[in-house]
Design a protein around this motif. Sequence first.
Motif, PDB file in Angstrom:
ATOM      1  N   GLY A  32       0.826  -1.217   0.000  1.00  9.86           N
ATOM      2  CA  GLY A  32       0.000   0.000   0.000  1.00  9.86           C
ATOM      3  C   GLY A  32       0.857   1.262   0.000  1.00  9.86           C
ATOM      4  O   GLY A  32       0.382   2.348  -0.296  1.00  9.86           O
ATOM      5  N   GLY A  33       2.133   1.115   0.334  1.00 12.13           N
ATOM      6  CA  GLY A  33       3.040   2.267   0.335  1.00 12.13           C
ATOM      7  C   GLY A  33       3.761   2.355  -1.004  1.00 12.13           C
ATOM      8  O   GLY A  33       3.845   1.369  -1.739  1.00 12.13           O
ATOM      9  N   SER A  34       4.273   3.530  -1.314  1.00  7.19           N
ATOM     10  CA  SER A  34       5.021   3.678  -2.565  1.00  7.19           C
ATOM     11  C   SER A  34       5.867   4.938  -2.521  1.00  7.19           C
ATOM     12  O   SER A  34       5.686   5.798  -1.663  1.00  7.19           O
ATOM     13  CB  SER A  34       4.061   3.771  -3.762  1.00  7.19           C
ATOM     14  N   VAL A  35       6.800   5.014  -3.456  1.00  2.00           N
ATOM     15  CA  VAL A  35       7.610   6.220  -3.587  1.00  2.00           C
ATOM     16  C   VAL A  35       7.880   6.441  -5.060  1.00  2.00           C
ATOM     17  O   VAL A  35       8.150   5.506  -5.801  1.00  2.00           O
ATOM     18  CB  VAL A  35       8.918   6.134  -2.751  1.00  2.00           C
ATOM     19  N   ASP A  36       7.742   7.695  -5.444  1.00  2.00           N
ATOM     20  CA  ASP A  36       7.902   8.059  -6.836  1.00  2.00           C
ATOM     21  C   ASP A  36       9.199   8.863  -6.929  1.00  2.00           C
ATOM     22  O   ASP A  36       9.190  10.071  -6.761  1.00  2.00           O
ATOM     23  CB  ASP A  36       6.681   8.911  -7.229  1.00  2.00           C
ATOM     24  N   TRP A  37      10.329   8.165  -7.139  1.00  2.00           N
ATOM     25  CA  TRP A  37      11.618   8.872  -7.153  1.00  2.00           C
ATOM     26  C   TRP A  37      11.720   9.792  -8.355  1.00  2.00           C
ATOM     27  O   TRP A  37      11.444   9.396  -9.473  1.00  2.00           O
ATOM     28  CB  TRP A  37      12.790   7.874  -7.173  1.00  2.00           C
ATOM     29  N   GLU A  38      12.151  11.012  -8.089  1.00  2.00           N
ATOM     30  CA  GLU A  38      12.309  11.984  -9.170  1.00  2.00           C
ATOM     31  C   GLU A  38      13.464  11.571 -10.093  1.00  2.00           C
ATOM     32  O   GLU A  38      13.416  11.720 -11.300  1.00  2.00           O
ATOM     33  CB  GLU A  38      12.603  13.343  -8.536  1.00  2.00           C
ATOM     34  N   PHE A  39      14.538  11.038  -9.472  1.00  2.00           N
ATOM     35  CA  PHE A  39      15.710  10.608 -10.238  1.00  2.00           C
ATOM     36  C   PHE A  39      16.035   9.173  -9.831  1.00  2.00           C
ATOM     37  O   PHE A  39      16.020   8.854  -8.639  1.00  2.00           O
ATOM     38  CB  PHE A  39      16.920  11.495  -9.928  1.00  2.00           C
ATOM     39  N   ALA A  40      16.357   8.320 -10.844  1.00  2.00           N
ATOM     40  CA  ALA A  40      16.595   6.902 -10.570  1.00  2.00           C
ATOM     41  C   ALA A  40      17.729   6.703  -9.569  1.00  2.00           C
ATOM     42  O   ALA A  40      17.661   5.816  -8.706  1.00  2.00           O
ATOM     43  CB  ALA A  40      16.903   6.172 -11.871  1.00  2.00           C
ATOM     44  N   HIS A  41      18.780   7.547  -9.641  1.00  2.00           N
ATOM     45  CA  HIS A  41      19.927   7.305  -8.753  1.00  2.00           C
ATOM     46  C   HIS A  41      19.534   7.501  -7.283  1.00  2.00           C
ATOM     47  O   HIS A  41      20.131   6.921  -6.386  1.00  2.00           O
ATOM     48  CB  HIS A  41      21.119   8.198  -9.129  1.00  2.00           C
ATOM     49  N   ARG A  42      18.466   8.304  -7.033  1.00  2.00           N
ATOM     50  CA  ARG A  42      18.033   8.483  -5.640  1.00  2.00           C
ATOM     51  C   ARG A  42      17.487   7.178  -5.067  1.00  2.00           C
ATOM     52  O   ARG A  42      17.639   6.908  -3.873  1.00  2.00           O
ATOM     53  CB  ARG A  42      16.961   9.579  -5.549  1.00  2.00           C
ATOM     54  N   ALA A  43      16.843   6.363  -5.926  1.00  2.00           N
ATOM     55  CA  ALA A  43      16.307   5.073  -5.471  1.00  2.00           C
ATOM     56  C   ALA A  43      17.454   4.171  -5.030  1.00  2.00           C
ATOM     57  O   ALA A  43      17.384   3.497  -3.993  1.00  2.00           O
ATOM     58  CB  ALA A  43      15.512   4.413  -6.589  1.00  2.00           C
ATOM     59  N   VAL A  44      18.550   4.203  -5.809  1.00  2.00           N
ATOM     60  CA  VAL A  44      19.705   3.346  -5.503  1.00  2.00           C
ATOM     61  C   VAL A  44      20.370   3.832  -4.206  1.00  2.00           C
ATOM     62  O   VAL A  44      20.679   3.034  -3.307  1.00  2.00           O
ATOM     63  CB  VAL A  44      20.711   3.367  -6.679  1.00  2.00           C
ATOM     64  N   ILE A  45      20.561   5.152  -4.092  1.00  2.00           N
ATOM     65  CA  ILE A  45      21.195   5.704  -2.885  1.00  2.00           C
ATOM     66  C   ILE A  45      20.344   5.376  -1.652  1.00  2.00           C
ATOM     67  O   ILE A  45      20.851   4.954  -0.612  1.00  2.00           O
ATOM     68  CB  ILE A  45      21.371   7.240  -3.019  1.00  2.00           C
ATOM     69  N   SER A  46      19.038   5.532  -1.809  1.00  2.00           N
ATOM     70  CA  SER A  46      18.154   5.289  -0.670  1.00  2.00           C
ATOM     71  C   SER A  46      18.184   3.814  -0.251  1.00  2.00           C
ATOM     72  O   SER A  46      18.247   3.498   0.942  1.00  2.00           O
ATOM     73  CB  SER A  46      16.733   5.718  -1.041  1.00  2.00           C
TER      74      SER A  46
END
Length: 259
Positions: free
Chosen positions: A136-150
């Motif tokens: 039910g949760g989600s995140v819409d990363w503005e930049f793909a590299h932020r997903a990797v860093i996170s």
Amino acid sequence: MSAPSPAPRTVSVVCPTFQEGASIATFLERIRSAHPRFGPVRLAELIFVDDGSTDGTLTTLRDAERTWTSPRVVLIVRDRKAGTVSAQVLGIQRSTSPIVVTMDADGQHPADTIARLAEAWEPGIDLVVASRYVPGGSVDWEFAHRAVISAGARAISRIALPGARRLTDPLSGFFLVRKELVADPPMKEPGYKVLLYVLARHPRARLREIPYEMGTRIAGESKLVRGLGFVPSFLKELARYRRLARSQTASVPSAADSR
Ligand SMILES: Nc1nc2c(ncn2[C@@H]2O[C@H](COP(=O)(O)OP(=O)(O)OP(=O)(O)O)[C@@H](O)[C@H]2O)c(=O)[nH]1
Ligand SMILES: [Mg+2]
């Protein structure tokens, strides 16, 4: 027979702000329009801890402090940029409610979730965390590299800090905490994530997670993570929190201890 209505509860909200001039008016408006849908949850106050923004953030917040009555707006201004952890802890210490929600003022944390956090709380629970990573949760990363860093930061946090393994989203900046858990001032060095501090300070805290859909910034730029420059200080922060967690004894003032 109809289900009993949920018990009324009052919650304070704490937001750290720095140079949110392009977002803050919309953020306030979102809270104002969500508030009537909060049901049994009453917002006592919105506390902003600002570190000397120069882009109009303070003008908007001073105006709200003067004019808003329900919820009240309280503005605390510090004289230098000292990071989100100490700002959030200061705001929590100044709150008038025993339960406090802390969230960002850039629009990534939806206003309606404040009421859901408060509804998920009950006496005996220390922390209710809004998670991007439960169903039910989600995140819409503005930049793909932020997903990797996170993802990397989350994995390292869980390796370093046993308390972080108890949550799917230990780096969430959006959660409800019993004020009593944040009674002590934090360590002097600025840190990145107040939730890691709370988990280190209270390894036995009683936790719950609820899902939320993290949005994108209303406007402006992220102040925290630019490239990988944050990595050395983040690792130092984790090492400090690991030591703090180890130094905690069974006398942690969590609800789990007080029964
Ligand atoms: N008081 C204070 N607030 C800060 C400081 N740095 C950031 N903030 C605020 O803390 C909140 C989170 O900062 P962001 O820059 O959005 O960081 P983030 O949400 O981790 O990163 P993004 O996902 O890129 O937005 C926002 O409301 C900022 O205005 C600071 O040094 N002092
Ligand atoms: Mg943000």
